[in-house]
Scaffold this motif. Structure first.
Motif, PDB file in Angstrom:
ATOM      1  N   SER A  80      23.029  -2.958  18.152  1.00  0.00           N
ATOM      2  CA  SER A  80      23.780  -2.143  19.348  1.00  0.00           C
ATOM      3  C   SER A  80      23.092  -1.403  20.237  1.00  0.00           C
ATOM      4  N   ASN A  81      21.735  -1.529  19.942  1.00  0.00           N
ATOM      5  CA  ASN A  81      20.534  -1.016  20.817  1.00  0.00           C
ATOM      6  C   ASN A  81      19.761  -1.690  21.707  1.00  0.00           C
TER       7      ASN A  81
ATOM      8  N   ASN B  37      29.393   3.398  21.851  1.00  0.00           N
ATOM      9  CA  ASN B  37      28.362   3.999  21.010  1.00  0.00           C
ATOM     10  C   ASN B  37      27.650   5.152  21.773  1.00  0.00           C
ATOM     11  N   ASN B  38      27.299   6.257  20.926  1.00  0.00           N
ATOM     12  CA  ASN B  38      26.605   7.477  21.662  1.00  0.00           C
ATOM     13  C   ASN B  38      27.469   8.164  22.769  1.00  0.00           C
ATOM     14  N   ILE B  39      28.556   7.691  22.929  1.00  0.00           N
ATOM     15  CA  ILE B  39      29.589   8.584  23.859  1.00  0.00           C
ATOM     16  C   ILE B  39      30.637   9.507  23.373  1.00  0.00           C
TER      17      ILE B  39
ATOM     18  N   ASN C 279      34.442 -15.607  22.772  1.00  0.00           N
ATOM     19  CA  ASN C 279      33.395 -16.014  21.545  1.00  0.00           C
ATOM     20  C   ASN C 279      33.345 -14.890  20.760  1.00  0.00           C
ATOM     21  N   MET C 280      33.673 -14.810  19.593  1.00  0.00           N
ATOM     22  CA  MET C 280      33.486 -13.642  18.709  1.00  0.00           C
ATOM     23  C   MET C 280      32.012 -13.323  18.252  1.00  0.00           C
ATOM     24  N   LYS C 281      31.123 -14.296  18.408  1.00  0.00           N
ATOM     25  CA  LYS C 281      29.652 -14.161  17.967  1.00  0.00           C
ATOM     26  C   LYS C 281      29.219 -12.885  18.984  1.00  0.00           C
TER      27      LYS C 281
ATOM     28  N   PHE D 165      27.857  -9.976  16.837  1.00  0.00           N
ATOM     29  CA  PHE D 165      26.271  -9.583  17.218  1.00  0.00           C
ATOM     30  C   PHE D 165      26.060  -8.183  17.591  1.00  0.00           C
ATOM     31  N   ASN D 166      26.854  -7.483  18.420  1.00  0.00           N
ATOM     32  CA  ASN D 166      26.710  -6.092  19.010  1.00  0.00           C
ATOM     33  C   ASN D 166      26.967  -5.171  17.870  1.00  0.00           C
TER      34      ASN D 166
END
Length: 231
Positions: free
Chosen positions: A118-119, A3-5, A107-109, A113-114
């Motif tokens: 994401s922030n 993200n943001n890269i 763990n796919m959670k 979740f992310n």
């Protein structure tokens, strides 16, 4: 992780694969692999389709295609590493010399979740860092004899095309036939490779998808073609 890269600052991305249930399984026994064996993933509990894709490593072929499309990478910037512990999920090498490693439990959670947060606005409970696993990461290159579907990546077109639809649809149907006990485990890869190399389907490398209806019709045709094959 990306993200943001700016992808232009990245030199290489390594996506890890556990190797599934057959990472250390003798190649001489591959011809007798059963459905139950193929569905016994050592690290993840998933649905039947994705578990079989993990056993052939086709799931990683799809992930490479997805990473290329989502982040605008070139295929030669994306790599697969076998990592049986499934603790490291990606390694990103930057052009400035730094390398970042993404680590989390099986763990796919966590990735789900992310994808929503994401922030760092929210927190999720996870296990402590497992230093025992970190001390034994055990990375290896893919064994192309055991997992020949990975070779498909060398034949993919640079631009978006209907050829990806051919690959996805053919694999879907072959996994279905395996789960119905109509083909062997080895034949999933064998037939898939021969199918996507057929002259009839190579033309789709040069055809860009225009609409969903076009993709659906090609998918149905590919499935029917495999169903009617003399296997």
């Amino acid at each position: 992780m990306l993200n943001n890269i700016n992808p232009k600052n990245i030199e290489k991305v390594f996506i890890t694969a556990s190797g599934g249930p057959f990472n250390k399984y003798p190649l001489t026994k591959f011809k007798n692999i059963t459905i139950n064996q193929a569905l016994k993933h050592p690290n993840w509990q998933m649905g039947k389709k994705i578990t079989i894709d993990s056993a052939t490593l086709m799931n990683k072929v799809f992930e490479i295609i997805e990473a290329k499309k989502i982040f605008n990478f070139k295929y030669n910037e994306l790599n697969i590493l076998v990592h049986p512990n499934s603790y490291v999920h990606a390694i990103v090498k930057f052009k400035n010399g730094l390398t970042k490693i993404l680590i989390h439990d099986t763990n796919m959670k966590i990735p789900i979740f992310n994808s929503f947060y994401s922030n760092f606005e929210k927190k999720i409970k996870t296990k402590n860092l497992d230093l025992n696993i970190l001390n034994n990461l055990d990375f290896k290159n893919v064994n192309l004899i055991k997992f020949p579907v990975v070779k498909i990546l060398k034949n993919l077109p640079r631009k978006n095309s209907l050829f990806e639809t051919v690959i996805v649809s053919a694999n879907d149907k072959l996994v279905e036939l395996f789960l119905q006990k109509k083909i062997s485990f080895q034949n999933i890869s064998k037939i898939l490779i021969s199918f996507v190399n057929a002259m009839e389907f190579k033309k789709y490398k040069k055809i860009s998808p225009k609409n969903v209806d076009q993709i659906t019709k090609l998918s149905e045709y590919v499935s029917l073609k495999i169903k009617n094959m003399d296997i």
